[in-house]
Design an enzyme around this catalytic site. Structure first.
Site, short mmCIF file in Angstrom:
data_model
loop_
_atom_site.label_atom_id
_atom_site.label_comp_id
_atom_site.label_asym_id
_atom_site.label_seq_id
_atom_site.Cartn_x
_atom_site.Cartn_y
_atom_site.Cartn_z
N GLY A 57 -24.19 6.48 24.36
CA GLY A 57 -23.62 7.82 24.34
C GLY A 57 -23.21 8.32 22.96
N ARG A 77 -29.00 16.04 31.43
CA ARG A 77 -29.49 15.16 32.50
C ARG A 77 -30.30 15.92 33.54
NH1 ARG A 77 -24.06 11.55 32.65
NH2 ARG A 77 -24.79 9.94 31.22
N LYS A 127 -16.43 -2.97 19.87
CA LYS A 127 -16.24 -4.38 20.19
C LYS A 127 -17.47 -5.24 20.01
CE LYS A 127 -12.71 -3.90 23.74
NZ LYS A 127 -12.59 -4.01 25.20
N GLY A 137 -25.28 2.55 29.29
CA GLY A 137 -25.10 1.17 29.76
C GLY A 137 -26.39 0.55 30.26
#
Ligand code: AMP
Length: 403
Positions: free
Chosen positions: A358, A31, A202, A381
């Site tokens: 990720g 990052r 999910k 996200g």
């Protein structure tokens, strides 16, 4: 990105939320590396650069006495490494928007870089508090948001702050621009055929993504734990595999919609199953619709991999989000690692590929293919929400609500 920055103090929201071990060593500086082009361009343009970022969740992980764990969450920990990477002595202010940062920002000269303390030390950060945003805004003449990873959060330093700057004094940084351009390229004008590979635990997390891509993708691969909700929706026996019973009807609808839109929906026909959720469990390969009780599907099987590979190699554009199995355990990593290799191969053959999330990024890195794919997103996200079609507060704040 802003170009007229000469002699200006430019406040840049970066994403320095890097993993740091108990010896205060940064274990993965990706990052920070990704923020360097923007910082360097500003320094080349004769700006003084003030960097702000969050690091971890200091408000949620307070010390027993209720105080913030400054040692653990201080952004001071990134300063030595940033100094090395930039080849200059980066300065640090031990507060964010308080007296020390005001003084140090005021004295900052062209060509210098100041890091201010973790924005989340102030409870106003996550609330998007205007007073806190105003204090931060006061430190600079212009504002740049280069923290794509937090663009989906309406926080003070990522969104609220932008309104304190005129449109000509605020912009995205180079990393944000690249992230947005890549996401838009696959959403607005994907090269056909387009193959989308979605995995993870999910269905509920990926529903919007699948719904959106059904509108234009040619192939959609459903992998990971969420595949078993689709298999159960087709009356398959899935044993003890992960399932979200509340989503069975939705899975049925998606299967029907894929047919209607002529999308090749690839639900893994076979699976590697285990008698326990453990690395050393007993395993076997069976049809995904014939999983015995007491067993659970933890990876896609060889027949599924063959179909998935064909869909990837036949594509001109590829998007991949989420692992196809429990790839953290070697025994169930074949599907995910094969996809990493095949996406790299297709990219080398000329396909465009975007990897987001990720786990998929970790798999691409682990497979040694990071430099072979077209684009690896830094925003898990945030990328997910952008691809779902949501308006991200960090983007809207800069460019208005037409993002
Ligand atoms: P997500 O955060 O939804 O992208 O899910 C990522 C997680 O899903 C990873 O930690 C995987 O281990 C897990 N996962 C992938 N496939 C399965 C599976 N078949 N059963 C249970 N968990 C899975």
């Amino acid at each position: 990105m802003l170009t007229n920055v000469s002699n200006k103090k430019v406040l840049v929201r970066v994403d320095f939320n890097v993993p740091i071990n108990s010896d205060h060593q940064i274990t993965d500086d990706t990052r920070i590396q990704k923020a360097l082009p923007t910082i360097k361009q500003l320094l080349d343009g004769n700006a003084a650069v003030i960097l702000m970022s969050h690091l971890g969740r200091p408000q949620k992980k307070k010390l027993e006495n209720g105080e913030i764990d400054v040692k653990k969450f201080s952004l001071k920990q990134v300063v030595p490494h940033l100094s090395t990477l930039l080849g200059i002595d980066v300065k640090f202010a031990a507060d964010c928007g308080g007296d020390e940062s005001i003084l140090k920002a005021r004295d900052l000269k062209v060509g210098e870089v100041l890091v201010i303390e973790n924005t989340r030390f102030n409870p106003g950060e996550s609330k998007g508090d205007s007073d806190f945003a105003a204090k931060l805004a006061h430190l600079g003449d212009a504002y740049i948001n280069d923290a794509f990873g937090t663009a989906h959060r309406a926080h003070a330093s990522t969104a609220t702050i932008a309104s304190f700057f005129e449109p000509q004094d605020r912009s995205f940084g180079l990393l944000m621009e690249t992230e947005i351009a890549n996401a838009k390229s696959i959403l607005n004008s994907p090269k056909r055929p387009c193959t989308a590979i979605f995995g993870g635990a999910k269905v509920s997390d990926k529903i919007k993504l699948i719904e959106r891509f059904i509108n234009f993708a040619d192939n959609i691969v459903i992998g990971g734990g969420m595949a078993y909700t689709f298999i159960k929706a087709q009356e398959g026996s899935i044993g003890n595999s992960l399932v979200e019973d509340d989503y069975l009807d939705l899975a049925k609808d998606l299967i029907a919609k894929a047919k209607e839109y002529d999308v090749n929906l690839i639900i893994p026909e076979d699976s590697v199953i285990a008698d326990n959720f453990a690395a050393d469990a007993n395993t076997q390969t069976v049809l995904s619709s014939e999983i015995p009780d007491g067993w659970m599907g933890l990876d896609v099987g060889p027949k599924a991999i063959e179909k998935i590979n064909a869909a990837i190699l036949g594509a001109k554009s590829i998007i991949w989000n989420g692992p196809l199995g429990v790839f953290e355990m070697e025994a169930f990593s074949t599907g995910t690692m094969t996809v990493a290799d095949t996406v790299a191969k297709a990219s080398q053959n000329g396909a465009y590929s975007l990897i987001g999330g990720g786990d998929s990024v970790a798999a691409i890195n682990k497979s040694g293919n990071a430099d072979k794919v077209s684009f690896i997103s830094t925003g898990g996200g945030a990328m997910l929400e952008f691809l779902e079609g949501k308006q991200l507060p960090g983007i809207v704040a800069i460019e208005g609500d037409k993002a």
